[in-house]
Design a protein around this motif. Structure first.
Motif, short mmCIF file in Angstrom:
data_model
loop_
_atom_site.label_atom_id
_atom_site.label_comp_id
_atom_site.label_asym_id
_atom_site.label_seq_id
_atom_site.Cartn_x
_atom_site.Cartn_y
_atom_site.Cartn_z
N SER A 1 0.81 -1.22 0.00
CA SER A 1 0.00 0.00 0.00
C SER A 1 0.84 1.27 0.00
O SER A 1 1.89 1.34 0.65
CB SER A 1 -0.91 0.01 1.24
OG SER A 1 -1.71 -1.15 1.29
N HIS B 1 -7.02 -0.30 -0.36
CA HIS B 1 -5.79 -0.93 0.13
C HIS B 1 -6.10 -1.99 1.19
O HIS B 1 -5.48 -3.06 1.21
CB HIS B 1 -4.84 0.13 0.69
CG HIS B 1 -4.17 0.95 -0.36
ND1 HIS B 1 -3.33 0.41 -1.29
CD2 HIS B 1 -4.23 2.29 -0.62
CE1 HIS B 1 -2.88 1.38 -2.08
NE2 HIS B 1 -3.42 2.52 -1.69
N VAL C 1 -1.99 -1.82 6.22
CA VAL C 1 -1.82 -0.73 5.25
C VAL C 1 -0.78 0.26 5.76
O VAL C 1 0.14 0.66 5.03
CB VAL C 1 -3.16 -0.02 4.98
CG1 VAL C 1 -2.94 1.23 4.13
CG2 VAL C 1 -4.14 -0.96 4.29
#
Length: 236
Positions: free
Chosen positions: A60, A122, A185
């Protein structure tokens, strides 16, 4: 930190006994990331029977984390404000990117694109990775965003896209609503900072070599050939 691309290049073919790991930092809302994805795929395809087996993992990276989920305005409006550029200049930039994308076989449609915050996308990619469908979802999200005008910031839309690639819709919704993957993330983003990554796409081969940007197909072929040679020597 990373070796220069040019010094990796050698015109040889190798047989590799285990996959080459490719880690890719990208953002669904990044037009160059989709182009870079296609160029990497093209680089592998160009090697034909000499192409090494690869294992790809997406990580991400939020290019514009302050973007609201429901941004009001066009892509031109967003970029003009975000980059502080006149609209005419932004139009030229988007036209250039769309032209490069077209050469890679991608039909970008900025008239229907819905700019949004990509955090939930994400999170969904991490969920998909856990279920072995991250690559399929990545492709689906890019296509939905850049060519179909789908809203990839809303949970309902993301759940539909998840189901399209074979993920369980109820499980995907639970993962997004619970924010179960938000820490993953942020860990990706933090790791990008550790590596000094300031823009995407960014490709890391075998944890050693970094390639920044949507490089041409032939560059990816050359890098893959070189890394394959070193990888083969290491496992011999």
């Amino acid at each position: 930190m990373w070796g220069g691309i040019r010094r990796w290049i050698h015109p040889f073919s190798y047989i590799v006994t285990s996959p080459i790991k490719i880690d890719i930092w990208s953002d669904i809302a990044c037009p160059w990331c989709y182009i870079g994805k296609r160029h990497l795929e093209g680089g592998l395809a160009a090697l034909g029977d000499d192409a090494p087996e690869v294992e790809i993992e997406y990580h991400s990276f939020e290019l514009a984390p302050d973007t609201p989920v429901d941004f009001e305005g066009s892509e031109v409006d967003f970029l003009a404000k975000h980059k502080g550029l006149p609209e005419s200049r932004v139009q030229q930039m988007l036209g250039h990117v769309a032209g490069v994308a077209a050469k890679a076989g991608l039909a970008y449609d900025y008239d229907v694109l819905q700019h949004t915050k990509t955090l939930k996308a994400h999170e969904l990619l991490h969920f998909a990775k856990e279920h072995g469908l991250q690559l399929e979802l990545s492709e689906r999200l890019f296509r939905a965003y850049f060519t179909e005008g789908r809203h990839v910031g809303r949970i309902d839309e993301l759940v539909e896209l998840a189901a399209e690639v074979g993920l369980d819709a109820d499980a995907a919704r639970e993962a997004l609503e619970s924010e179960r993957y938000s820490a993953a993330v942020q860990a990706d983003i933090a790791q990008a900072g550790t590596y000094g990554i300031q823009g995407v796409p960014f490709f890391v081969f075998e944890g050693k070599y970094g390639v920044s940007g949507a490089q041409p197909v032939e560059v990816f072929s050359q890098v893959l050939t070189q890394v394959a040679g070193e990888h083969d020597g290491a496992v011999a």
